[in-house]
Design a protein around this motif. Structure first.
Motif, PDB file in Angstrom:
ATOM      1  N   UNK A 162       0.881  -1.358  -0.013  1.00  0.00           N
ATOM      2  CA  UNK A 162      -0.101   0.009  -0.093  1.00  0.00           C
ATOM      3  C   UNK A 162       0.792   1.142   0.077  1.00  0.00           C
ATOM      4  N   UNK A 163       1.957   1.184   0.786  1.00  0.00           N
ATOM      5  CA  UNK A 163       2.720   2.411   0.838  1.00  0.00           C
ATOM      6  C   UNK A 163       3.438   2.614  -0.746  1.00  0.00           C
ATOM      7  N   UNK A 164       3.691   1.584  -1.283  1.00  0.00           N
ATOM      8  CA  UNK A 164       4.185   1.768  -2.804  1.00  0.00           C
ATOM      9  C   UNK A 164       3.206   2.227  -3.494  1.00  0.00           C
ATOM     10  N   UNK A 165       2.105   1.747  -3.402  1.00  0.00           N
ATOM     11  CA  UNK A 165       0.813   2.574  -4.300  1.00  0.00           C
ATOM     12  C   UNK A 165       0.682   3.654  -3.939  1.00  0.00           C
ATOM     13  N   UNK A 166       0.588   4.206  -2.739  1.00  0.00           N
ATOM     14  CA  UNK A 166       0.408   5.582  -2.479  1.00  0.00           C
ATOM     15  C   UNK A 166       1.388   6.735  -2.720  1.00  0.00           C
ATOM     16  N   UNK A 167       2.683   6.196  -2.930  1.00  0.00           N
ATOM     17  CA  UNK A 167       3.647   7.018  -3.280  1.00  0.00           C
ATOM     18  C   UNK A 167       3.853   6.852  -4.857  1.00  0.00           C
ATOM     19  N   UNK A 168       2.943   6.129  -5.573  1.00  0.00           N
ATOM     20  CA  UNK A 168       3.183   6.149  -7.237  1.00  0.00           C
ATOM     21  C   UNK A 168       4.368   5.234  -7.695  1.00  0.00           C
ATOM     22  N   UNK A 169       4.911   4.219  -6.618  1.00  0.00           N
ATOM     23  CA  UNK A 169       5.933   3.477  -7.055  1.00  0.00           C
ATOM     24  C   UNK A 169       5.323   2.133  -7.506  1.00  0.00           C
ATOM     25  N   UNK A 170       6.326   1.248  -8.330  1.00  0.00           N
ATOM     26  CA  UNK A 170       5.933   0.211  -9.136  1.00  0.00           C
ATOM     27  C   UNK A 170       6.066  -0.797  -8.128  1.00  0.00           C
ATOM     28  N   UNK A 171       5.089  -1.732  -7.855  1.00  0.00           N
ATOM     29  CA  UNK A 171       5.002  -2.794  -6.902  1.00  0.00           C
ATOM     30  C   UNK A 171       5.579  -4.096  -7.772  1.00  0.00           C
TER      31      UNK A 171
END
Length: 292
Positions: free
Chosen positions: A86-95
């Protein structure tokens, strides 16, 4: 803005007719040092109560300016790796990338520090799963609590009328059980807040520190249960340093607070059975704050 003062602190609390911290490897009996008979309570147990209080009192979950939140990471609502993703998604990072960019991990780590109170306070190991958020060394650390006198564990036999199965119902109307309690115990715990770590990684600020003090003072007020008996926070002493790195060794400050049992010929059964002596003369650059 992160704190600019190092803190050391001591708190005293007691238990009456209860089990403050059961040991699963010993039939859930209260934890006791087998060589000395002194009781102890783990840091994990104490931090759990702090987390629970923060979750109760911070219903808005977010600061007024939106710069940080008060969510709790370590709780049984969802598995940890999902929170890291979720942290990656909130920061717009690739998961779910096999090779992680160190900058992405740092951004995810900073997100966790901003949004989870227990991460920016106690730290966390968040290096698991497909979307790791790194490892955070928390600025706040708490030692095991230790009783001021040897504790006596008493096994109490209880009866239960309600049966769980039909077969058990056939054996009679009631069945026997047991619970282990300590008639009385006064415990002392010591802790530290590193301003250097707060500035380097987590961003723990003065508002967070005040919330920590409030949580320690009230940690037992919403944690009452028949198993834990009567638990009360009695004293909280805070040593505030003028500098980030501190002005005096913590162990010497802790020695300024002395707790002694008044009558060694009889077992203590209440808080007044102890005498607390505080040396109020502080070294240069250190202020003593008494919260209780």
């Amino acid at each position: 803005m992160a704190i600019n003062n190092r803190y050391d602190f001591v708190f005293l609390f007691d238990v009456e007719n209860g089990n403050p911290n059961g040991d699963p490897d010993a039939g859930n009996n209260p934890r006791v040092d087998a060589e000395t008979g002194y009781g102890f309570i783990t840091d994990v147990c104490l931090k759990r109560k702090i987390r629970n209080y923060v979750e109760l009192c911070k219903e808005e979950k977010c600061s007024q300016d939106g710069s940080k939140a008060y969510n709790i990471l370590i709780k049984p609502d969802n598995y940890l790796n999902a929170k890291f993703t979720e942290a990656y998604k909130k920061e717009g990072l690739k998961t779910k990338q096999k090779v992680k960019n160190p900058e992405d991990i740092t951004k995810a780590r900073d997100y966790m520090c901003r949004n989870y109170y227990d991460v920016r306070t106690f730290g966390a190991v968040m290096s698991t799963g497909d979307d790791p958020c790194g490892i955070v060394r928390g600025p706040v650390q708490i030692n095991f609590a230790k009783s001021m006198s040897p504790v006596y564990i008493e096994d109490i036999t209880i009866t239960r009328q309600a049966r769980t199965t039909e077969d058990r119902k056939k054996t009679g109307e009631t069945e026997m059980g047991r619970k282990s309690i300590i008639p009385y115990g006064l415990y002392r715990a010591e802790g530290y807040i590193s301003a250097a770590l707060a500035n380097k990684v987590t961003g723990l600020d003065e508002e967070d520190v005040e919330l920590l003090w409030m949580s320690i003072i009230n940690m037992f007020e919403h944690d009452h249960s028949a198993a834990r008996g009567k638990m009360c926070m009695r004293k909280l002493y805070i040593f505030k340093h003028e500098s980030v790195l501190g002005n005096y060794p913590s162990h010497l400050l802790f020695e300024k607070i002395v707790v002694k049992q008044k009558d060694m010929d009889k077992p203590p059964r209440e808080f007044s059975d102890y005498e607390i002596t505080v040396d109020d003369i502080m070294p240069q650059g250190v202020e003593l704050i008494k919260k209780l």
